[in-house]
Enzyme design. Structure first.
Site, mmCIF file in Angstrom:
data_model
loop_
_atom_site.group_PDB
_atom_site.id
_atom_site.type_symbol
_atom_site.label_atom_id
_atom_site.label_comp_id
_atom_site.label_asym_id
_atom_site.label_seq_id
_atom_site.Cartn_x
_atom_site.Cartn_y
_atom_site.Cartn_z
ATOM 1 N N CYS A 2 -28.377 -10.033 -68.659
ATOM 2 C CA CYS A 2 -26.984 -9.880 -68.224
ATOM 3 C C CYS A 2 -26.855 -10.085 -66.730
ATOM 4 O O CYS A 2 -25.843 -10.572 -66.246
ATOM 5 C CB CYS A 2 -26.453 -8.511 -68.630
ATOM 6 S SG CYS A 2 -27.513 -7.169 -68.081
ATOM 7 N N LYS A 28 -27.854 1.336 -83.233
ATOM 8 C CA LYS A 28 -27.655 0.119 -84.045
ATOM 9 C C LYS A 28 -28.126 -1.049 -83.182
ATOM 10 O O LYS A 28 -27.405 -1.530 -82.317
ATOM 11 C CB LYS A 28 -26.157 -0.025 -84.384
ATOM 12 C CG LYS A 28 -25.869 -0.751 -85.688
ATOM 13 C CD LYS A 28 -26.381 -2.164 -85.755
ATOM 14 C CE LYS A 28 -25.482 -3.136 -85.024
ATOM 15 N NZ LYS A 28 -26.048 -4.514 -84.987
ATOM 16 N N PRO A 29 -29.370 -1.501 -83.419
ATOM 17 C CA PRO A 29 -29.868 -2.626 -82.621
ATOM 18 C C PRO A 29 -29.263 -3.937 -83.099
ATOM 19 O O PRO A 29 -28.681 -4.002 -84.189
ATOM 20 C CB PRO A 29 -31.374 -2.592 -82.891
ATOM 21 C CG PRO A 29 -31.497 -2.003 -84.265
ATOM 22 C CD PRO A 29 -30.346 -1.039 -84.425
ATOM 23 N N SER A 72 -21.714 -8.471 -75.598
ATOM 24 C CA SER A 72 -20.772 -9.433 -75.032
ATOM 25 C C SER A 72 -19.433 -8.773 -74.723
ATOM 26 O O SER A 72 -19.067 -7.751 -75.313
ATOM 27 C CB SER A 72 -20.567 -10.580 -76.025
ATOM 28 O OG SER A 72 -19.969 -10.072 -77.197
ATOM 29 N N GLU A 84 -21.356 -1.966 -71.298
ATOM 30 C CA GLU A 84 -22.159 -2.814 -70.400
ATOM 31 C C GLU A 84 -22.078 -4.222 -70.953
ATOM 32 O O GLU A 84 -22.680 -4.516 -71.989
ATOM 33 C CB GLU A 84 -23.610 -2.321 -70.365
ATOM 34 C CG GLU A 84 -23.775 -0.886 -69.909
ATOM 35 C CD GLU A 84 -23.407 -0.689 -68.453
ATOM 36 O OE1 GLU A 84 -23.451 -1.663 -67.685
ATOM 37 O OE2 GLU A 84 -23.054 0.439 -68.087
HETATM 38 P P1 NAD Z 1 -22.899 -9.166 -79.149
HETATM 39 O O1 NAD Z 1 -21.691 -8.611 -78.515
HETATM 40 O O2 NAD Z 1 -22.751 -10.321 -80.058
HETATM 41 O O3 NAD Z 1 -23.644 -8.049 -80.009
HETATM 42 C C1 NAD Z 1 -24.085 -6.846 -79.423
HETATM 43 C C2 NAD Z 1 -24.209 -5.789 -80.499
HETATM 44 O O4 NAD Z 1 -22.915 -5.465 -81.012
HETATM 45 C C3 NAD Z 1 -25.041 -6.213 -81.705
HETATM 46 O O5 NAD Z 1 -25.836 -5.127 -82.107
HETATM 47 C C4 NAD Z 1 -23.978 -6.536 -82.750
HETATM 48 O O6 NAD Z 1 -24.415 -6.400 -84.075
HETATM 49 C C5 NAD Z 1 -22.945 -5.477 -82.438
HETATM 50 N N1 NAD Z 1 -21.578 -5.776 -82.896
HETATM 51 C C6 NAD Z 1 -21.007 -6.988 -83.109
HETATM 52 N N2 NAD Z 1 -19.722 -6.839 -83.500
HETATM 53 C C7 NAD Z 1 -19.474 -5.503 -83.520
HETATM 54 C C8 NAD Z 1 -18.328 -4.709 -83.818
HETATM 55 N N3 NAD Z 1 -17.155 -5.257 -84.169
HETATM 56 N N4 NAD Z 1 -18.422 -3.364 -83.725
HETATM 57 C C9 NAD Z 1 -19.596 -2.787 -83.344
HETATM 58 N N5 NAD Z 1 -20.714 -3.487 -83.057
HETATM 59 C C10 NAD Z 1 -20.654 -4.825 -83.132
HETATM 60 O O7 NAD Z 1 -23.908 -9.485 -77.957
HETATM 61 P P2 NAD Z 1 -25.313 -10.234 -78.041
HETATM 62 O O8 NAD Z 1 -25.077 -11.682 -78.283
HETATM 63 O O9 NAD Z 1 -26.208 -9.478 -78.957
HETATM 64 O O10 NAD Z 1 -25.880 -10.008 -76.536
HETATM 65 C C11 NAD Z 1 -25.608 -10.871 -75.467
HETATM 66 C C12 NAD Z 1 -24.550 -10.272 -74.564
HETATM 67 O O11 NAD Z 1 -24.962 -8.976 -74.109
HETATM 68 C C13 NAD Z 1 -24.334 -11.082 -73.305
HETATM 69 O O12 NAD Z 1 -22.954 -11.211 -73.065
HETATM 70 C C14 NAD Z 1 -24.969 -10.233 -72.211
HETATM 71 O O13 NAD Z 1 -24.436 -10.432 -70.928
HETATM 72 C C15 NAD Z 1 -24.709 -8.858 -72.716
HETATM 73 N N6 NAD Z 1 -25.630 -7.875 -72.108
HETATM 74 C C16 NAD Z 1 -25.138 -7.004 -71.173
HETATM 75 C C17 NAD Z 1 -25.984 -6.099 -70.541
HETATM 76 C C18 NAD Z 1 -25.484 -5.109 -69.505
HETATM 77 O O14 NAD Z 1 -26.177 -4.148 -69.217
HETATM 78 N N7 NAD Z 1 -24.316 -5.333 -68.919
HETATM 79 C C19 NAD Z 1 -27.335 -6.088 -70.888
HETATM 80 C C20 NAD Z 1 -27.797 -6.996 -71.843
HETATM 81 C C21 NAD Z 1 -26.933 -7.891 -72.446
#
Ligand code: NAD
Length: 541
Positions: free
Chosen positions: A296, A191-192, A241, A262
């Site tokens: 990240c 799920k991207p 996040s 992550e």
């Molecule tokens: P996000 O948490 O808003 O969304 C990430 C994914 O989760 C999306 O595909 C979203 O649709 C899905 N999602 C949202 N609510 C959900 C739920 N209740 N159940 C299941 N899936 C759900 O994050 P974002 O804004 O897309 O990405 C930015 C964040 O990602 C930053 O905090 C960054 O640090 C983190 N990140 C971490 C790493 C790592 O390897 N540690 C790598 C890249 C990004």
């Protein structure tokens, strides 16, 4: 082929909205089932994808379950062939993949080319090594008593792994976790992010185009679709996040399924007085501004020893001022692109404004620029740990710099964070760098470099504290995490009718058995239970 057309195989361009009829209240015909994908640099709609329902997700998981046993049965060598075919496809389609990726992110061309190159490297690593990593193991028995058995550990994949990814690396983020899970023998439902789903759909198109078994599928949608993946898969690999990670962990705990998270970061860089300041300034400018700071493991805080503070800040500011920001086509003209969406701009602006209101100075940048979601690469000084730019994840192009008295203060402040993803230490003395690295609360520390742990799949990548649970990669761990372990014992010696401790209990025999365990495990004279031996002697008289 244009970017829009390129994504059309998997996603449809949104229909143009119809003009409202005169004197009729204009009904805004927004179909909640369709997600428009926009280029954040231009605002142009570049594609659209459906919001898949919970039922659709459940149906895809059921289908994956049908094909997974055969995928597992062909073994790691059979899977290697498919993964290497996918790798060929990634190589052959690199320019096209970069086009799609640029269309949904507005990244500079070089950044867009990194995702396919990284994906090729990682796919080759796990395709070629999975057989070794998943081979049965025969650990040595822990005690002489256990040597009567042959011990075997078997790695058996979870049937369906759900991978949920964010928007910052729309191709690499899926590949990073999808490939090791497929190599392990699991089927994968991805799920991207709803912000950048087009590259992930290209990956699925590639998988279908090489004729691989249907054990990899993509579902599109926002949080509710992700939640449905969590409800149906057998293992969840989440990147995103910390706030969403917490919700996913709670849902996984409820279902008693394993997960790996992550999450966000607030990576510190420590610049010591003996560092090569030119390298530190250029490295930290890259570490803070690569992908417009939307990584990240971006450098998000810098601590500099007082004697070199002024010189370092001057070099860093010059390096950041030199960055070229704008929209690339296929030629590489810029270093820094747009932020992923309007929400990111608002977060970055808030962090800068709050810092300035509390006394910080902006040495360069500090505001949004042009059309789209561009934010100027920014250096902030006179900042402290009460400010949001130091305490919260910014995920944007800001580098707040703090002057510290010495190494001890740098380590203390670097560790003063709820996050612990990674860090860097800049010094002319590598032993000193390693000593400091060991004191930092972070899942990875790079000495005189940024991001280098990310290009070493033999190392684990995982966050401490609120930056995550578990880790990806780390050699064999990278595929074994997608497996359940099974222990098998098999007698080596001919077996007797009964073991010493089986029913009916007979004290003398039990004492021999328990005494042998004690002798094998305890130390010194405690190995021998003399009163029990005397009693045994009495009993057997
Ligand atoms: P996000 O948490 O808003 O969304 C990430 C994914 O989760 C999306 O595909 C979203 O649709 C899905 N999602 C949202 N609510 C959900 C739920 N209740 N159940 C299941 N899936 C759900 O994050 P974002 O804004 O897309 O990405 C930015 C964040 O990602 C930053 O905090 C960054 O640090 C983190 N990140 C971490 C790493 C790592 O390897 N540690 C790598 C890249 C990004």
């Amino acid at each position: 082929m244009t970017n829009t057309e390129s994504a059309a195989g998997a996603a449809k361009k949104a229909p143009a909205p119809k003009a409202p009829a005169k004197k009729v209240a204009p009904a805004v015909a927004v179909d909640p089932a369709v997600i428009e994908v926009r280029n954040p640099g231009t605002g142009e709609v570049v594609g659209s994808v459906p919001t898949e329902t919970a039922d659709a997700v459940a149906a895809k998981v059921r289908e994956l379950r049908l094909y997974q046993p055969e995928w597992e049965a062909i073994g790691p060598d059979g899977r290697k062939e498919w993964l290497l075919k996918l790798q060929d496809w990634l190589v052959d389609n690199t320019e096209h993949l970069a086009d799609v990726l640029q269309s949904e992110t507005s990244k500079p061309r070089v950044d867009a080319l990194i995702d396919p190159a990284f994906s090729v490297d990682l796919t080759g690593y796990y395709a070629r090594r999975a057989a070794k990593f998943l081979a049965d193991e025969h650990p040595s028995p822990h005690s002489p008593l256990a040597r009567v058995k042959k011990l075997t550990t078997v790695y058996k994949p979870y049937p369906v792994v759900g991978v949920i990814t964010p928007w910052n690396f729309p191709l690499a983020m899926p590949v990073i976790d999808v490939i090791p899970a497929l190599a392990a023998g699991a089927a994968v439902l991805l799920k991207p992010s709803e912000v950048t789903p087009l590259s992930a759909l290209e990956l699925a198109r590639g998988w279908a185009e090489i004729g691989a078994p249907p054990v990899f599928a993509v579902v599109t949608g926002a949080g509710a679709t992700g939640a449905a993946v969590v409800e149906n898969a057998d293992y969840i690999q989440f990147t995103g996040s910390t706030a969403t990670g917490r919700k996913i962990a709670a849902a996984c705990v409820e279902r008693l399924i394993p997960y790996s998270l992550e999450l966000g970061g607030k990576d510190p860089a420590i610049v010591l007085a003996d560092a090569d300041l030119d390298r530190a300034a250029h490295g930290i400018a890259f570490g803070g501004m690569f992908n417009a700071g939307q990584v990240c493991i971006s450098v998000e805080r810098v601590y500099v020893e007082a004697p070199v503070y002024d010189a370092f800040v001057a070099k860093l500011t010059a390096a950041v001022k030199d960055l070229r920001q704008g929209i690339d086509g296929r030629e590489s003209k810029h270093d820094v692109g747009a932020l992923a969406n309007e929400n990111q701009v608002l977060i970055v602006q808030r962090h800068v404004d709050e810092a300035v209101a509390a006394g910080a100075k902006v040495l360069t940048g500090g505001k949004r620029t042009g059309v789209g979601t561009f934010f100027e690469p920014t250096v902030l000084v006179d900042v402290d740990h009460t400010m949001s730019c130091i305490g919260e994840e910014t995920f944007g192009p800001t580098l707040p710099v703090v002057k510290v008295a010495d190494e001890a203060e740098a380590v203390r402040l670097a560790n003063d964070s709820v996050y612990g993803l990674s860090a860097s230490v800049w010094t002319g003395d590598k032993d000193r760098g390693e000593r400091i690295a060991r004191q930092l609360n972070a899942g990875a520390v790079n000495i005189n470099d940024v991001f280098s742990n990310l290009f070493n799949f033999a190392l684990p990548m995982g966050g401490w504290g609120q930056s995550g649970v578990g880790a990806r990669w780390g050699g064999a761990s990278g595929v074994r995490k997608y497996c359940r372990q099974k222990a098998i014992t098999r007698p080596i010696l001919p077996t007797q009718q009964k073991e010493l401790i089986w029913f009916p209990y007979q004290m003398p025999k039990l004492l021999v058995a328990l005494g042998a365990m004690r002798a094998a495990g305890a130390r010194g004279l405690r190995r021998v239970d003399i009163p029990a031996l005397l009693k045994l002697k009495g009993d057997t008289k």
